[in-house]
Design a protein around this motif. Structure first.
Motif, PDB file in Angstrom:
ATOM      1  N   LEU A 226      19.687   6.826  12.859  1.00  0.00           N
ATOM      2  CA  LEU A 226      19.041   6.229  11.691  1.00  0.00           C
ATOM      3  C   LEU A 226      18.048   5.145  12.108  1.00  0.00           C
ATOM      4  CD1 LEU A 226      22.129   6.055   9.354  1.00  0.00           C
ATOM      5  CD2 LEU A 226      20.207   7.598   9.175  1.00  0.00           C
ATOM      6  N   GLY A 227      18.335   4.483  13.212  1.00  0.00           N
ATOM      7  CA  GLY A 227      17.395   3.486  13.706  1.00  0.00           C
ATOM      8  C   GLY A 227      17.403   2.225  12.866  1.00  0.00           C
TER       9      GLY A 227
ATOM     10  N   THR B  90      12.304  -0.786  10.184  1.00  0.00           N
ATOM     11  CA  THR B  90      11.637   0.050   9.197  1.00  0.00           C
ATOM     12  C   THR B  90      11.297   1.420   9.763  1.00  0.00           C
ATOM     13  OG1 THR B  90       9.586  -0.915   9.914  1.00  0.00           O
ATOM     14  CG2 THR B  90      10.603  -1.864   7.950  1.00  0.00           C
ATOM     15  N   CYS B  91      11.937   1.814  10.870  1.00  0.00           N
ATOM     16  CA  CYS B  91      11.467   3.028  11.529  1.00  0.00           C
ATOM     17  C   CYS B  91      11.834   4.283  10.718  1.00  0.00           C
ATOM     18  CB  CYS B  91      11.985   3.120  12.955  1.00  0.00           C
ATOM     19  SG  CYS B  91      13.693   3.535  13.074  1.00  0.00           S
ATOM     20  N   ALA B  92      11.140   5.354  11.040  1.00  0.00           N
ATOM     21  CA  ALA B  92      11.250   6.575  10.241  1.00  0.00           C
ATOM     22  C   ALA B  92      12.637   7.176  10.368  1.00  0.00           C
ATOM     23  CB  ALA B  92      10.210   7.581  10.717  1.00  0.00           C
ATOM     24  N   LEU B  93      13.168   7.644   9.236  1.00  0.00           N
ATOM     25  CA  LEU B  93      14.487   8.257   9.233  1.00  0.00           C
ATOM     26  C   LEU B  93      14.368   9.741   9.550  1.00  0.00           C
ATOM     27  CD1 LEU B  93      15.717   6.636   5.943  1.00  0.00           C
ATOM     28  CD2 LEU B  93      16.701   6.226   8.181  1.00  0.00           C
ATOM     29  N   PRO B  94      15.412  10.340  10.103  1.00  0.00           N
ATOM     30  CA  PRO B  94      15.382  11.793  10.263  1.00  0.00           C
ATOM     31  C   PRO B  94      15.438  12.469   8.886  1.00  0.00           C
ATOM     32  CG  PRO B  94      17.502  10.909  10.939  1.00  0.00           C
ATOM     33  CD  PRO B  94      16.621   9.743  10.664  1.00  0.00           C
ATOM     34  N   SER B  95      15.026  13.730   8.803  1.00  0.00           N
ATOM     35  CA  SER B  95      14.956  14.391   7.493  1.00  0.00           C
ATOM     36  C   SER B  95      16.324  14.523   6.856  1.00  0.00           C
ATOM     37  CB  SER B  95      14.364  15.784   7.634  1.00  0.00           C
ATOM     38  OG  SER B  95      13.030  15.701   7.972  1.00  0.00           O
TER      39      SER B  95
END
Lengths: 441, 443
Positions: free
Chosen positions: B26-27, B30-35
């Motif tokens: 999930l990180g 603000t990094c991008a989440l997996p789909s």
């Protein structure tokens, strides 16, 4: 001196973490399963140059000359149909020809019937207010009104509209294919300048169209054939996915080091072996992306490199056999039942069996091994029921009305290989159970 | 990132590896989440607990739905939208949802709006019991997998929780593989570690560990389910401690304590996972049996095979059972006075073993055969009145018999007897009829 040194180290440590976060952000962007980054888009354009040109030409003719067109883009899943189209659209936007027209995007997954689709078209054309007080007799009337509203003055000056239908095959299942009929009809009879582009993974999609719809389609097919050789294409994709685009990180030397690391990674024999394995099971880039995402997400300040070990770990994590994993979670009672069923499958040569037979086998087993006291029938039945819930067994289809639950017939969905692999790795498995299983397999 | 992992695994024991994987995927920031993610594992192994804890720690706005509750698309969509937009149904808003929404197109649009209005936060939708999604419209599952793609730039992740592996979800078109996270069942030592946390203040850890070992030695064969084991540990602890409280045994006197608890555990074993009664009722019943007071509640549970029927109905049911489980050709042998001698051949015995009717299940029989057997097993003469026939249809209504075939067969309907052997034996005992002697499988 010492203190100063330490502070420097600290800053470096923080800096490394910070760098990692930035690196991750960029790579995660590369590794999303859909869409494309700017670089990936350029790559797609160069890969499918003629197809992209064809698409661009079709759309430009609609946008600038008011011609009507229709075409179908066909390719397997994960090839980049939508991404290619998006890149072409972006290019058109840059050249300025797009600003005269509208783009309407529909997806077969979302617009499950033509009423929803029409509402979506209305809202994307921003015509809600114009249609608010109108009552339409038919679908065609409604659609032609929408297109009419875009017209201004003569026929040539009407606003062109690009219709992009994703998952086109699902639109074919709509009742009477009204939407498709009307769109193709408008395109063919040149009532208004529209361009209908369908995106699908089904090669037989034309066969799904009704005759009257099919005859109105232009039969322009654009196939995308992904190059799927392991070397160089797959490896190139691998490096491309991990490479940082230039000028993204403030630390230039770090980015350079990272990129050269990635380049050397491809030469690693172990890495190649894992990639080859993935490539032989599936050529879908999305699987590779998922594995790499697991690798990249684990990076932190201390371990800042993707290496063969990491890759292998991620691969095993995502590719293990799920049934074997499921068997690990079962209680010994449930395992006993599974072994009993695998016995029964063997003796009855694949014929289905019911709970009573399984219970009979179970009781026979526990009688032979006198120190294991058989559990009461309702408990065994519940365990059996849970196996059904986990879908490790499947009821035989057919007339089950009026049959008691204990006499309903079932098939076992676990192969003897899966069972023996699972049994080999379960902790503290009772020996008599192990032996019985071996005698079964 | 490692700090977060450490924090969560401090509060949730034995799940470190899974927590780490989820946090990494999930990180942070603000990094991008997996789909989409797919979390699976046996029930009671902490899937929901871990997932929600991780999401909370990472400050991701979460909507959590259970597909058992949200059994229609409309309920599902509106619940998700309410939770994401922070709408709480109350009298002040007249119990209206954020939006009325019953199709996927609108759902996606509303999610986009919410994302934009709340300043593009990171959003997660947790779908529990997601195997139920397969029973709904075929396109719901693919859309949820691709929600990130379909909502364009909204940073959203859909997390499916299920006890069934992802292989069983791949039926419909457009399905996009989520990243799979497996939660394995706890090992025995891990179960131990978690259960020790239940220790009451009064007793020492050593003592409680011994107790848990005893419980596990009995129950671990039948179930590895942590909630069930937890339930049993809590349920039986008081009984275990009784000798100590009475002063009959010391804490270290293992053997004495085991002798005291063993029968209780064995008894509890009979109802493991079944939960026929609530734990409170169970405790009450245990007390009553100790005082040797017969209680109707208890007798209900242990002999749920008991049922009061009219005299002839009992015989009808017995006759039906015999007709269902005996082959028709053996009727002569069982119900006629002079049926001649029958020789048992080796082949017959073999054939009998191979296909016992107790294993295969009841067979249908015509009404005539039922009545013929009925007349022969009832001692006094019965006239075939409407009374008898109505009793048959009552048995059908009581689900003790089932009628086979359509209702068009007015003259000779077929029936099947659907009661268990134990049940019919109790019935037969009430009218002092030795049913075993008449059963082909046992005679």
């Amino acid at each position: 001196m010492g203190l100063k040194r330490q502070r420097e180290d600290d800053e470096e440590g923080d800096g490394a973490d910070d760098l990692m976060t930035q690196l991750q952000q960029h790579l995660r962007h590369n590794l999303t399963l859909w869409g494309s980054t700017h670089e990936a888009g350029e790559k797609l354009l160069s890969l499918y140059r003629s197809e992209a040109q064809h698409l661009e030409e079709l759309m430009t003719r609609t946008l600038t000359l008011g011609e009507s067109n229709s075409a179908m883009v066909l390719a397997p899943r994960g090839t980049g149909k939508s991404a290619l189209l998006d890149t072409v659209l972006k290019k058109l936007e840059r050249t300025g020809s797009l600003c005269e027209g509208f783009v309407v995007r529909l997806s077969g997954l979302l617009q499950t019937d033509d009423r929803h689709a029409l509402r979506e078209i209305t809202s994307q054309l921003r015509l809600e207010t114009a249609t608010a007080n109108k009552v339409f007799g038919s679908f065609a009337e409604n659609l032609s009104f929408l297109l009419e509203s875009l017209r201004f003055g003569s026929k040539e000056s009407s606003k062109p509209v690009l219709f992009i239908l994703e998952e086109f095959d699902l639109f074919c299942h709509h009742r009477n294919q009204t939407l498709l009929y009307n769109l193709f009809d408008v395109a063919q009879s040149a009532q208004a300048p529209i361009c209908v582009l369908g995106l699908t993974c089904r090669l037989d999609v034309i066969e799904l169209l009704e005759k009257r719809v099919k005859s109105r389609f232009s039969h322009r097919h654009i196939h995308l054939f992904p190059p799927d050789a392991f070397d160089p294409h797959y490896l190139a994709t691998f490096t491309h996915l991990l490479t940082l685009p230039p000028d993204t990180l403030p630390h230039k030397d770090f980015a350079e080091r990272w990129n050269s690391d990635v380049a050397s990674l491809v030469e690693d024999i172990e890495v190649r072996r894992v990639l080859k394995r993935i490539h032989t099971t599936t050529k879908d880039v999305r699987t590779l992306k998922a594995i790499l995402l697991v690798c990249v997400s684990g990076l932190s300040g201390e371990n800042e490199r993707v290496d063969a070990k990491r890759l292998t770990k991620a691969h095993t994590l995502l590719s293990g056999d799920s049934k074997t994993k499921l068997l690990h979670g079962l209680s010994f009672l449930q395992l006993t039942l599974i072994i009993a069923m695998s016995h029964l499958t063997h003796t009855y040569d694949g014929e289905p069996y019911n709970f009573e037979m399984v219970l009979h086998e179970y009781l026979k087993f526990s009688r032979r091994h006198s120190h294991t006291r058989p559990l009461p029938r309702p408990v065994v039945f519940k365990a059996f029921d849970q196996l059904k819930g986990l879908e490790l067994i499947r009821a035989v289809e057919g007339n089950t009305r009026g049959t008691q639950r204990e006499y309903r017939l079932y098939h076992l969905l676990v192969t003897s290989e899966q069972l023996s692999t699972a049994l080999g790795t379960i902790q503290a498995l009772p020996t008599d159970l192990q032996q019985w299983a071996v005698s079964a397999i | 990132m490692e700090v977060a992992v450490q924090d969560i695994s401090d509060s949730i024991p034995c799940r470190r590896e899974q927590i780490q994987l989820l946090v990494h995927l999930l990180g942070q920031g603000t990094c991008a989440l997996p789909s989409s993610l797919f979390v699976y594992g046996p029930s009671g192994c902490g899937k929901t607990l871990v997932t929600l804890a991780v999401l909370k720690r990472l400050d991701i706005i979460t909507a959590h739905i259970n597909c058992i509750e949200a059994y229609t698309p409309r309920i599902m969509f509106e619940t998700v939208l309410n939770q994401l937009s922070g709408t709480v149904l109350s009298s002040s808003n007249g119990y209206t949802s954020y939006a009325s929404c019953d199709n996927l197109g609108d759902f996606v649009k509303h999610i986009k709006d919410i994302g934009r209005n709340r300043g593009m936060p990171r959003i997660a939708v947790v779908v529990e019991h997601s195997e139920r999604l397969r029973d709904q419209d075929a396109n719901i599952m693919p859309v949820l997998c691709r929600l990130q793609e379909l909502t364009c730039s909204t940073n959203i992740v859909v997390i499916f929780l299920s006890s069934i592996p992802v292989d069983k979800f791949r039926a419909s078109t457009g399905f996009m593989e989520p990243i799979v996270v497996h939660f394995p069942q706890y090992y025995k030592n891990e179960v131990m570690e978690i259960l020790v946390k239940l220790k009451p203040e009064k007793y020492s850890e050593e003592f409680f560990k011994n107790y848990i070992n005893l419980v596990l030695s009995v129950f671990y064969v039948a179930t590895k389910d942590l909630p069930e084991l937890k339930h049993q540990v809590q349920l039986n602890f008081q009984t275990y401690c009784e000798p100590i409280e009475k002063g009959e045994a010391a804490e270290g006197d293992m053997r004495q304590l085991w002798r005291n608890i063993e029968p209780h555990l064995r008894k509890a074993m009979n109802s493991v996972y079944l939960r026929e009664v609530s734990s409170d009722q169970y405790e009450r019943m245990q007390k009553l049996t100790e005082k040797n007071e017969p209680d109707h509640l208890l007798s209900n549970m242990s002999h749920n095979a008991k049922m009061e029927l009219p005299f002839y109905s009992k015989f009808l049911l017995i006759a039906a059972y015999l007709a269902s489980y005996n082959p028709a050709r053996t009727d002569r042998r069982f119900f006629m006075k002079y049926h001649g001698k029958q020789r048992k051949t080796q082949a017959m015995i073999k054939a009998k073993e191979r296909s016992s009717n107790q294993l295969v299940g009841p067979k249908p029989f015509p009404l005539d055969r039922l009545l013929a057997i009925f007349y022969s097993i009832v001692d006094d003469r019965v006239t075939p009145t409407a009374n008898i026939f109505s009793q048959i249809s009552t048995l059908v209504t009581l689900r003790l018999l089932t009628q086979i075939g359509g209702d068009d067969q007015l003259d000779s309907p077929k029936y099947k007897c659907v009661v268990s052997l134990d049940f019919i034996r109790t019935i037969a005992r009430m009218v002092s009829f030795d049913i075993i002697r008449y059963l082909y499988d046992y005679a």
